[in-house]
Structures are given as structure tokens and as C-alpha cells.
Design an enzyme around this catalytic site. Structure first.
Site, PDB file in Angstrom:
ATOM      1  N   HIS A 452       0.810  -1.214   0.000  1.00  0.00           N
ATOM      2  CA  HIS A 452       0.000   0.000   0.000  1.00  0.00           C
ATOM      3  C   HIS A 452       0.848   1.272   0.000  1.00  0.00           C
ATOM      4  O   HIS A 452       0.310   2.378  -0.095  1.00  0.00           O
ATOM      5  CB  HIS A 452      -0.933  -0.005   1.214  1.00  0.00           C
ATOM      6  CG  HIS A 452      -2.238   0.658   0.949  1.00  0.00           C
ATOM      7  ND1 HIS A 452      -2.562   1.229  -0.263  1.00  0.00           N
ATOM      8  CD2 HIS A 452      -3.329   0.867   1.748  1.00  0.00           C
ATOM      9  CE1 HIS A 452      -3.770   1.739  -0.216  1.00  0.00           C
ATOM     10  NE2 HIS A 452      -4.268   1.536   0.999  1.00  0.00           N
ATOM     11  N   ASP A 456      -2.398   1.741  -4.803  1.00  0.00           N
ATOM     12  CA  ASP A 456      -3.658   2.090  -4.157  1.00  0.00           C
ATOM     13  C   ASP A 456      -4.706   1.017  -4.412  1.00  0.00           C
ATOM     14  O   ASP A 456      -4.556   0.162  -5.289  1.00  0.00           O
ATOM     15  CB  ASP A 456      -4.154   3.454  -4.650  1.00  0.00           C
ATOM     16  CG  ASP A 456      -4.278   3.504  -6.165  1.00  0.00           C
ATOM     17  OD1 ASP A 456      -5.114   2.758  -6.725  1.00  0.00           O
ATOM     18  OD2 ASP A 456      -3.530   4.272  -6.802  1.00  0.00           O
TER      19      ASP A 456
END
EC number: 2.3.1.168
Length: 482
Positions: A452, A456
Site C-alpha cells: 500500500h 492504491d
């Protein structure tokens, strides 16, 4: 035929000590049997040469060599000895297998660089061996030829067939090659060596034998003919069978090594990555039908066709659209490297532990080519014989946890990769079709994890939707195949 080592010169008036070493002939083979005889005066044999002073040395000397564990690469400094192929007293030749060792990345077979006799093994099974340290002691046998004032002598004729070299030249060959030539009654002087400095190799002997006698060399192994696939049977619910306990008794402590040690390093590094999870279900009804149609064709080619080649190819097509998922980041997450090759890893459960070999360049392989490579990796993985090259260079990973059981999973990213997928069990479940009717569907759940820090959630979702569309409509893959 005799070669004499004159230890001291002598005068015709006074005899001195002479040490003579004979080369005796045994059948068609020259066997070096040293016999030391002392004479006072002139030796009892006559030189068949007009020159009086002939000084030649021919001696077999044995030397103990410490065979050290060489650098395997990939920064590996220690390995575990899994199997010895030799024992003390065994005779080995160059390239003979010595032992099999296992690092935290792969199993490697160590081969000999010498001809000789094993004198000492430095490790027992499951001991840890270190790069640069002695592995075995080998007593080598090297023919040491030092000549002084060499004078060519006329060739000596024998009733028996002898292997004689060209005058003034020395034939380079290992004892194993000489033995092969001897067994096939071949003169080494008639064989042209293809090795360094004209060294005669085993292949040179075999090629010479084939040309001279028309001998047929052993055929290369053919592809194993697979039995016809069994007819599908009605699916029944398996009855769990209780197995005896694996471990009973007293507590014991053992070191973490091999693939388990690699898992410690990898998972410790993965713990530093913030994982983003995403799950979905995929209707594989059409893919199941397509696979059933292709299985006989694959079988005719000697290929076992599973669902994994389709999963890998669909993932590769998706990575072409979302290259960030086929990237890597440095330790401080300051630079992103986009990988040109799609080396997709397959998490594999083996007796040695979890390993993740990868299929190289999936983006340029066909479904059948991917299946062939998967068959090879699975066979080697089951035998614990995967090479280091099979285990390094991965850029993306799929874990087929559903082959064991389970619907969902939380896969852990393998650094320096940035994404991984876990595939659940394929189940026949009721679903609604386009007309709103309940029908039988082949459903598989997939769970994705992504780094992350650079990926995204929307990117993972779009990639998953594209991958899903290829599998739910296999014909769509044809449009994007190159």
C-alpha cells in the site's frame, strides 16, 4: 620397455648405485608397477639408443587435496548437507556427484573437480557446511613427468597391442577418459582432443568410437508416456481419515535451517510492508469447459493441463495493463523498478517446506508452454531438486492454497515484490444467470495483497476485474495474446 632414473653418474672403472623403475605391460594396458633394483656397475639391460646419458623421470605421486565448498552465489554463506553420494574410500572422477546441499534458496549438487580417492568427509547429514571450508579430502593421482636431457628413443615393438603416444608429445586426458579408451581398445594418439590444450574428453572418445565402429550411443530419454486419463466419477464427499500422530515423546530442540530459515528472513522483511487486501469471486464455469476440451490435446503432447497456466497467463495480460504490480521497490522505498519480464512465482508446498519457484517470461509463453514449465517445476519441487535459477528473479506471485483447502486467505507479499494473489478452492455453487434463473456455477474466490506504500486500492480492484474477465470469458484472452 624401461625408463631409467640415473641417480649418480658412474665411471667405467667404478660402479655406482643405480635405481631402475620398470613399466610392465599387462595385457593391452601399461600398468605402472615400480620395482626398485640395485646394481653395482653397469645396469644389466642395454639402452637401444646411441646416446649414453639418458635421464628421464616418471613417477606417480598421490596428494591429499582439501575440496572446499565453493561460492554458490546469491550471497549464500552456509548450507545444510542433505545427502552424501560418496563415502570414505570411494574412487571419484571429475564431475562425479559428491553430495547434495540445501541452502535457504535451493538444493545444489556438488561435483568433484578431481580424480582420486575420498579420504575424509568433514560433515554428517544435516550438518551445516560453510562456504570456503573443507568439504572432503581427496587423494589425487597425478602423473608427474619431469624430463631432463630428453632423447627420443625408437619405438619398441610388442606382440601385444599397446597404446603408444606420438613421439615428443604428451596426450592430455583424465584417468577416466584413459580407462574408457582402454576398455574400447582405442589409441589415444589417434583421437583428436576438443578440450583445452588439446585435452581429450569423454565426448571425443565416444565420437571416435561411433565413427570407427558405427556404434550406436545410448538414446536420449524419451518423454514418459502418460496413461489415459481416468473417466470422471461422481463426486463424493471424502471421509476424513485420522492419521497417527506425527510426533510423540519428549521435547526436542533443533536449529531452523533450509527453506524454513529462508521463510524467517522473508516473512520478517514482509512484516515491514503495509498490506492492502482485496477479495472477490470468479465464475470459472466456461474455463472448466474449455479445460476439459483441451486436456486430451495436452495429454497427447505429454502435458498435464491444470487451471494454473490459465491463471498465470491471465495475470500476465493484466500486468501489461498495470505494470506497477510487476515492479519492485528498494529497502527504503525510494525507487521503483518496473520489470520487463513477467516471472510469476507459484507457492508450492513440499516436504522441505514452502518454496516459490517461478515461471520465467510468462508474457511470451503460450498456455501449453506454461503448463510444460509448471510440470517441470512441480516434478523437481517434489523431489527437492529445484535449482537456484528456478527460485530467484520472481516479479509477481500466485498461491494456489485452494489445492489443499480453504476459500479465502491473507497472502503475504514476498519482498522485493509488491503484490501477490491467493486462489481458493473451486466449488460448484448455485448462482443466478442473466435470465434470473438459478444455475450451477464453478466458483473460485481470490484474495489479493498489495504494497500500500506504492499501490492504491483502485489499481488492485481494476487489475482484479481484468484478470477475472479473462477467466470468466476465456475467448477474451485471444484478443490480447501476442
Amino acid at each position: 620397455m624401461a625408463a631409467a632414473l640415473v641417480l649418480r653418474t658412474w665411471s667405467r672403472a667404478a660402479g655406482q648405485l643405480i635405481c631402475v623403475r620398470y613399466f610392465q605391460t599387462c595385457g593391452n594396458v601399461h600398468v605402472l608397477k615400480p620395482k626398485y633394483v640395485c646394481f653395482f656397475g653397469y645396469p644389466p639391460f642395454k639402452y637401444s639408443h646411441p646416446y649414453q646419458w639418458l635421464k628421464t623421470t616418471a613417477a606417480l605421486q598421490g596428494q591429499i587435496v582439501q575440496f572446499k565448498l565453493s561460492d554458490i552465489g546469491e550471497g549464500i554463506r552456509e548450507v545444510t548437507v542433505k545427502e552424501w553420494y560418496v563415502k570414505e574410500g570411494d574412487t571419484v572422477s571429475q564431475f562425479d556427484s559428491i553430495c547434495e546441499v540445501q541452502s535457504d534458496k535451493a538444493s545444489v549438487t556438488i561435483t568433484s573437480r578431481y580424480d582420486g580417492v575420498i579420504k575424509k568427509l568433514y560433515y554428517n547429514l544435516d550438518d551445516t557446511a560453510y562456504v570456503g571450508k573443507p568439504l572432503v579430502d581427496i587423494e589425487t593421482e597425478a602423473l608427474k613427468d619431469s624430463e631432463e636431457d630428453v632423447v627420443e628413443t625408437p619405438a619398441v615393438s610388442h606382440d601385444e597391442h599397446t597404446h603408444q603416444e606420438i613421439k615428443g608429445q604428451k596426450t592430455l586426458a583424465t584417468p577416466a577418459v584413459r580407462r574408457l579408451a582402454m576398455e574400447n581398445n582405442i589409441k589415444l594418439s589417434e583421437v583428436i582432443g576438443s578440450g583445452k590444450d588439446g585435452r581429450i574428453l569423454k565426448e571425443d572418445i565416444l565420437n571416435y568410437l561411433e565413427k570407427q565402429t558405427g556404434a550406436i550411443l545410448p538414446p536420449s530419454p524419451k518423454a514418459e508416456i502418460m496413461p489415459p486419463p481416468p473417466k470422471p466419477k461422481d463426486r463424493t464427499i471424502p471421509i476424513p481419515i485420522s492419521k497417527p500422530p506425527v510426533f510423540i515423546g519428549k521435547d526436542r530442540t533443533e536449529p531452523v535451517k533450509g527453506f524454513h530459515k529462508a521463510m524467517v528472513k522473508t516473512m520478517s522483511a514482509a512484516l515491514k510492508i503495509p498490506h492492502f487486501g482485496y477479495c472477490d469471486e470468479v465464475d470459472l464455469t466456461e474455463l472448466v469447459k474449455l479445460r476439459e476440451e483441451l486436456k486430451p490435446i495436452a495429454f497427447a503432447r505429454g502435458i498435464k493441463l491444470s487451471f494454473m497456466p490459465f491463471f498465470l497467463k491471465a495475470a500476465s495480460l493484466g500486468l501489461l495493463q498495470f505494470p506497477i504490480l510487476n515492479a519492485s521497490v528498494d529497502e527504503n522505498c525510494q525507487n521503483i523498478t518496473y520489470k520487463a519480464s513477467h516471472n510469476i512465482g507459484i507457492a508450492m508446498d513440499t516436504e522441505q517446506g514452502l518454496i516459490v519457484p517461478n515461471v520465467k517470461n510468462v508474457q511470451i509463453r503460450s498456455i501449453f508452454e506454461i503448463a510444460t514449465e509448471l510440470n517441470r517445476l512441480q516434478k523437481l519441487g517434489s523431489a527437492g531438486q529445484l535449482s537456484t535459477n528456478d527460485l530467484i528473479g520472481g516479479t509477481f506471485t500466485l498461491s494456489n492454497i485452494g489445492s489443499i483447502g480453504g476459500t479465502y486467505a491473507k497472502p503475504v507479499i514476498l519482498p522485493p515484490e509488491v503484490a501477490i494473489g491467493a486462489l481458493g478452492t473451486i466449488k460448484a455453487l448455485p448462482r443466478f444467470n442473466e435470465k434470473g434463473e438459478v444455475c450451477k456455477a464453478q466458483i473460485m474466490n481470490v484474495s489479493w495483497s498489495a504494497d500500500h506504500r506504492i499501490i492504491d486500492g483502485a489499481t488492485v480492484s481494476r487489475f482484479s476485474n481484468l484478470w477475472k474477465s479473462y477467466l470468466e470469458n476465456p475467448a477474451f484472452m485471444l484478443l490480447d495474446l501476442k
